[in-house]
Design a protein around this motif. Structure first.
Motif, PDB file in Angstrom:
ATOM      1  N   THR A   1       0.955  -1.145  -0.086  1.00 10.86           N
ATOM      2  CA  THR A   1       0.050   0.085  -0.051  1.00 10.86           C
ATOM      3  C   THR A   1       0.913   1.226   0.296  1.00 10.86           C
ATOM      4  O   THR A   1       1.641   1.449   0.724  1.00 10.86           O
ATOM      5  N   ALA A   2       0.480   2.054  -0.946  1.00 12.60           N
ATOM      6  CA  ALA A   2       1.421   3.412  -0.838  1.00 12.60           C
ATOM      7  C   ALA A   2       0.490   4.404  -0.465  1.00 12.60           C
ATOM      8  O   ALA A   2      -0.892   4.608  -0.890  1.00 12.60           O
ATOM      9  N   LEU A   3       1.073   5.176   0.594  1.00 14.06           N
ATOM     10  CA  LEU A   3       0.396   6.415   0.975  1.00 14.06           C
ATOM     11  C   LEU A   3       1.063   7.668   0.664  1.00 14.06           C
ATOM     12  O   LEU A   3       2.371   7.865   0.497  1.00 14.06           O
ATOM     13  N   SER A   4       0.589   8.735   0.183  1.00 12.03           N
ATOM     14  CA  SER A   4       1.203  10.061  -0.034  1.00 12.03           C
ATOM     15  C   SER A   4       0.463  11.191   0.775  1.00 12.03           C
ATOM     16  O   SER A   4      -0.677  11.081   1.232  1.00 12.03           O
ATOM     17  N   CYS A   5       1.467  11.973   0.998  1.00 18.65           N
ATOM     18  CA  CYS A   5       1.167  13.208   1.819  1.00 18.65           C
ATOM     19  C   CYS A   5       1.443  14.363   0.748  1.00 18.65           C
ATOM     20  O   CYS A   5       2.726  14.773   0.534  1.00 18.65           O
ATOM     21  N   ARG A   6       0.480  15.030   0.281  1.00 21.00           N
ATOM     22  CA  ARG A   6       0.643  15.924  -0.683  1.00 21.00           C
ATOM     23  C   ARG A   6       0.413  17.229  -0.223  1.00 21.00           C
ATOM     24  O   ARG A   6      -0.342  17.488   0.436  1.00 21.00           O
ATOM     25  N   GLY A   7       1.418  18.226  -0.609  1.00 20.81           N
ATOM     26  CA  GLY A   7       1.094  19.604  -0.113  1.00 20.81           C
ATOM     27  C   GLY A   7       2.320  20.248   0.366  1.00 20.81           C
ATOM     28  O   GLY A   7       3.563  19.984  -0.193  1.00 20.81           O
ATOM     29  N   ASP A   8       2.328  20.939   1.311  1.00 17.68           N
ATOM     30  CA  ASP A   8       3.356  21.465   1.886  1.00 17.68           C
ATOM     31  C   ASP A   8       4.110  20.859   3.052  1.00 17.68           C
ATOM     32  O   ASP A   8       4.078  20.714   4.239  1.00 17.68           O
TER      33      ASP A   8
ATOM     34  N   VAL B   1       7.891  -0.077   7.282  1.00 17.46           N
ATOM     35  CA  VAL B   1       7.974   0.873   6.228  1.00 17.46           C
ATOM     36  C   VAL B   1       8.885   0.120   5.015  1.00 17.46           C
ATOM     37  O   VAL B   1       9.998  -0.133   5.520  1.00 17.46           O
ATOM     38  N   VAL B   2       8.286  -0.048   3.806  1.00 10.74           N
ATOM     39  CA  VAL B   2       9.008  -0.726   2.909  1.00 10.74           C
ATOM     40  C   VAL B   2       9.795  -0.043   2.078  1.00 10.74           C
ATOM     41  O   VAL B   2      11.156  -0.162   1.578  1.00 10.74           O
ATOM     42  N   ALA B   3       9.360   1.381   1.975  1.00 12.92           N
ATOM     43  CA  ALA B   3      10.313   2.313   1.172  1.00 12.92           C
ATOM     44  C   ALA B   3       9.451   3.590   1.449  1.00 12.92           C
ATOM     45  O   ALA B   3       8.185   3.819   1.888  1.00 12.92           O
TER      46      ALA B   3
ATOM     47  N   ASP C   1       6.649  17.697  -4.198  1.00 13.43           N
ATOM     48  CA  ASP C   1       5.204  17.718  -4.155  1.00 13.43           C
ATOM     49  C   ASP C   1       4.677  17.056  -3.047  1.00 13.43           C
ATOM     50  O   ASP C   1       3.339  16.958  -2.652  1.00 13.43           O
ATOM     51  N   GLY C   2       5.545  16.555  -2.060  1.00 16.16           N
ATOM     52  CA  GLY C   2       5.012  15.779  -0.697  1.00 16.16           C
ATOM     53  C   GLY C   2       5.993  14.505  -0.439  1.00 16.16           C
ATOM     54  O   GLY C   2       7.122  14.578  -0.854  1.00 16.16           O
ATOM     55  N   CYS C   3       5.658  13.722   0.366  1.00 15.78           N
ATOM     56  CA  CYS C   3       6.320  12.439   0.791  1.00 15.78           C
ATOM     57  C   CYS C   3       5.298  11.363   0.419  1.00 15.78           C
ATOM     58  O   CYS C   3       4.051  11.177   0.338  1.00 15.78           O
ATOM     59  N   TYR C   4       6.211  10.067   0.402  1.00 17.68           N
ATOM     60  CA  TYR C   4       5.408   8.955  -0.081  1.00 17.68           C
ATOM     61  C   TYR C   4       5.968   7.815   0.864  1.00 17.68           C
ATOM     62  O   TYR C   4       7.416   7.558   1.173  1.00 17.68           O
ATOM     63  N   VAL C   5       5.091   7.037   1.310  1.00 16.79           N
ATOM     64  CA  VAL C   5       5.541   5.821   2.192  1.00 16.79           C
ATOM     65  C   VAL C   5       4.795   4.476   1.807  1.00 16.79           C
ATOM     66  O   VAL C   5       3.556   4.694   1.336  1.00 16.79           O
ATOM     67  N   VAL C   6       5.501   3.396   1.528  1.00 13.56           N
ATOM     68  CA  VAL C   6       4.959   2.295   1.195  1.00 13.56           C
ATOM     69  C   VAL C   6       5.067   1.250   2.358  1.00 13.56           C
ATOM     70  O   VAL C   6       6.134   1.213   2.975  1.00 13.56           O
ATOM     71  N   VAL C   7       3.858   0.707   2.556  1.00 16.15           N
ATOM     72  CA  VAL C   7       3.781  -0.472   3.637  1.00 16.15           C
ATOM     73  C   VAL C   7       3.055  -1.762   3.028  1.00 16.15           C
ATOM     74  O   VAL C   7       2.266  -1.496   2.254  1.00 16.15           O
ATOM     75  N   PRO C   8       3.226  -2.785   4.014  1.00 17.60           N
ATOM     76  CA  PRO C   8       2.411  -3.847   3.631  1.00 17.60           C
ATOM     77  C   PRO C   8       0.998  -3.616   3.452  1.00 17.60           C
ATOM     78  O   PRO C   8       0.622  -3.022   4.464  1.00 17.60           O
ATOM     79  N   ARG C   9       0.144  -4.152   2.681  1.00 16.41           N
ATOM     80  CA  ARG C   9      -1.238  -3.854   2.695  1.00 16.41           C
ATOM     81  C   ARG C   9      -1.793  -3.850   4.088  1.00 16.41           C
ATOM     82  O   ARG C   9      -2.617  -3.124   4.288  1.00 16.41           O
TER      83      ARG C   9
ATOM     84  N   ASP D   1      -3.730   1.291   9.479  1.00 13.06           N
ATOM     85  CA  ASP D   1      -3.224   2.067  10.597  1.00 13.06           C
ATOM     86  C   ASP D   1      -2.090   3.110  10.035  1.00 13.06           C
ATOM     87  O   ASP D   1      -2.092   3.885  10.845  1.00 13.06           O
ATOM     88  N   ALA D   2      -1.400   2.772   8.996  1.00 12.14           N
ATOM     89  CA  ALA D   2      -0.593   3.921   8.282  1.00 12.14           C
ATOM     90  C   ALA D   2      -1.359   5.146   8.227  1.00 12.14           C
ATOM     91  O   ALA D   2      -0.990   6.247   8.182  1.00 12.14           O
ATOM     92  N   LEU D   3      -2.423   4.831   7.356  1.00 13.04           N
ATOM     93  CA  LEU D   3      -3.205   6.046   6.984  1.00 13.04           C
ATOM     94  C   LEU D   3      -3.796   7.040   8.138  1.00 13.04           C
ATOM     95  O   LEU D   3      -3.489   8.117   8.392  1.00 13.04           O
ATOM     96  N   ARG D   4      -4.192   6.211   9.163  1.00 15.94           N
ATOM     97  CA  ARG D   4      -4.613   6.767  10.569  1.00 15.94           C
ATOM     98  C   ARG D   4      -3.308   7.739  11.076  1.00 15.94           C
ATOM     99  O   ARG D   4      -3.501   8.943  11.532  1.00 15.94           O
ATOM    100  N   LEU D   5      -2.171   7.075  11.039  1.00 16.80           N
ATOM    101  CA  LEU D   5      -0.934   7.693  11.732  1.00 16.80           C
ATOM    102  C   LEU D   5      -0.398   8.890  10.813  1.00 16.80           C
ATOM    103  O   LEU D   5      -0.231   9.906  11.565  1.00 16.80           O
ATOM    104  N   LEU D   6      -0.610   8.710   9.574  1.00 18.65           N
ATOM    105  CA  LEU D   6      -0.184   9.863   8.755  1.00 18.65           C
ATOM    106  C   LEU D   6      -1.182  11.049   8.874  1.00 18.65           C
ATOM    107  O   LEU D   6      -0.882  12.119   8.629  1.00 18.65           O
ATOM    108  N   GLU D   7      -2.377  10.883   8.865  1.00 15.72           N
ATOM    109  CA  GLU D   7      -3.531  11.775   9.158  1.00 15.72           C
ATOM    110  C   GLU D   7      -3.255  12.568  10.391  1.00 15.72           C
ATOM    111  O   GLU D   7      -3.105  13.671  10.649  1.00 15.72           O
TER     112      GLU D   7
END
Length: 160
Positions: A99-106, A126-128, A134-142, A147-153
């Motif tokens: 699963t890839a998560l992106s944080c876009r913006g400032d 964190v796999v990568a 334009d932001g940051c990207y985090v890849v985690v196991p599906r 949980d990753a989404l909740r933590l990033l938010e």
């Protein structure tokens, strides 16, 4: 080297302690024992002086606009099609169980560090990870995606 110089060097080698000094949440005597760079009383005094010179801690998401998104199904693939390339690892959509998560913006490097710290504390593998203009990207196991989404938010929401 003076005790003050040794103390400052030791703090600079420990970013967590510098952040704690900036936030004003340090037990100076305990920190002096942890640093083990000289007489604890002298080191504690040097820590107090150093803390007074640092800029106050501000949450890295304060006054920032960041949008977090999540997309599953990433795996290894052709770098030309990749969302993220880190070294020899090219991650593309529709190719796997990540699963890839992106944080876009400032997004600043300090906020990226907060994001990675929150994931570490939440025991999310964190796999990568990468930061770009334009932001940051985090890849985690599906399985860690929700949980990753909740933590990033939480990390990007700013101070509570």
């Amino acid at each position: 080297m003076s005790v003050a110089e040794a103390t400052r060097d030791a703090v600079r080698a420990r970013p967590f302690l510098r952040d704690a000094l900036r936030a004003g949440v340090v037990n100076y005597t305990a920190a002096a024992r942890h640093l083990d760079v000289g007489d604890d009383d002298a080191v504690a005094a040097a820590l107090r002086r150093f803390a007074a010179e640092l800029e106050p801690y501000e949450h890295p998401a304060a006054d920032r606009s960041v949008r977090v998104t999540m997309e599953s199904g990433f795996g290894r693939g052709d770098p030309a099609d990749a969302l993220l390339v880190v070294g020899d690892l090219a991650l593309v959509p529709g190719a796997g169980a990540l699963t890839a998560l992106s944080c876009r913006g400032d997004v600043s490097p300090a906020l990226f560090r907060t994001v990675l710290g929150r994931l570490a504390v939440g025991d999310v593998e964190v796999v990568a990870a990468a930061i770009a203009e334009d932001g940051c990207y985090v890849v985690v196991p599906r399985s860690d995606g929700p949980d990753a989404l909740r933590l990033l938010e939480g990390a990007t929401a700013g101070p509570e």
